[in-house]
Design an enzyme around this catalytic site. Structure first.
Site, mmCIF file in Angstrom:
data_model
loop_
_atom_site.group_PDB
_atom_site.id
_atom_site.type_symbol
_atom_site.label_atom_id
_atom_site.label_comp_id
_atom_site.label_asym_id
_atom_site.label_seq_id
_atom_site.Cartn_x
_atom_site.Cartn_y
_atom_site.Cartn_z
ATOM 1 C CG ASP A 9 34.894 16.832 4.152
ATOM 2 O OD1 ASP A 9 34.050 16.216 3.478
ATOM 3 O OD2 ASP A 9 36.001 16.360 4.444
ATOM 4 C CB CYS A 49 35.897 11.157 3.677
ATOM 5 S SG CYS A 49 34.893 12.263 2.667
#
Length: 204
Positions: A9, A49
């Site tokens: 991530d 995101c």
């Protein structure tokens, strides 16, 4: 053919040894890259995101799917590659962070383990604002926390990695040879930026 997809991530390709960074030590990623596929030109469809994960799931642009920001998480409304793999009769399993809307949605997986969804199915509503943007004062605190060591996220990622290994070993022990896809999704290097440290002796 079985497929293992590992997702980190907020991880720039520039911060990996396999992409030529001379300072950062990423021996595990480098080993995976040496035995797998390295994309020289691959880009996120969104710098945010939640919509970026929706684009990865659907294979489409945010302006087509409607998942524009972190307030509109993927909800299974648009068919994903998980749906297609499942429809073809294969197991498609996720372990770890999804940042989709909810476990109540049909996200296309045959099973999910240790999933993380957006909080209360809503996400970050400040992303909806188009005027007087919110000042995120927490940035200085996050910078102060950066360093070596562990965070709740790095510990969670270790749990995800262990669960991934266990799942693969358990599946390998079955006589069923039907191909599968396993999506193993980490939280790090998402903030707080805490990095495990290898001593010079161990790194050598």
């Amino acid at each position: 053919m079985n497929v293992l997809l590992i997702l980190s991530d907020e991880h720039s390709r520039e911060i990996a040894g396999c992409y030529g960074n001379p300072l950062v030590k990423t021996p595990n990623l480098d080993a995976l890259a040496a035995r797998g596929v390295v994309f020289e030109n691959a880009y996120c469809n969104s710098p945010i995101c939640v919509p970026s994960r929706a684009s990865l799931a659907t294979g489409d642009y945010v302006h087509r799917t409607g998942y524009w920001d972190s307030a509109a998480a993927y909800d299974g409304r648009v068919p994903s590659w998980h749906h297609r793999v499942r429809a073809a009769g294969h197991d498609v399993v996720s372990i770890g962070k999804l940042h989709f809307r909810s476990a109540n949605d049909d996200n296309g997986f045959t099973a999910t383990h240790l999933p993380i969804y957006v909080v209360d199915g809503i996400g970050d509503t400040h992303g909806l604002l188009r005027t007087s943007r919110r000042v995120r004062e927490v940035a200085s605190e996050l910078a102060a926390e950066a360093g070596r060591g562990f965070s709740p996220y790095t510990r969670f990622d270790a749990t995800v990695a262990d669960a991934t290994v266990r799942w693969i070993r358990e599946r390998a022990s079955r006589p069923d040879r039907t191909p599968w896809v396993l999506f193993s999704s980490m939280v790090s290097p998402h903030y707080p930026f805490r990095a495990r440290f290898l001593s010079a002796r161990r790194a050598a």
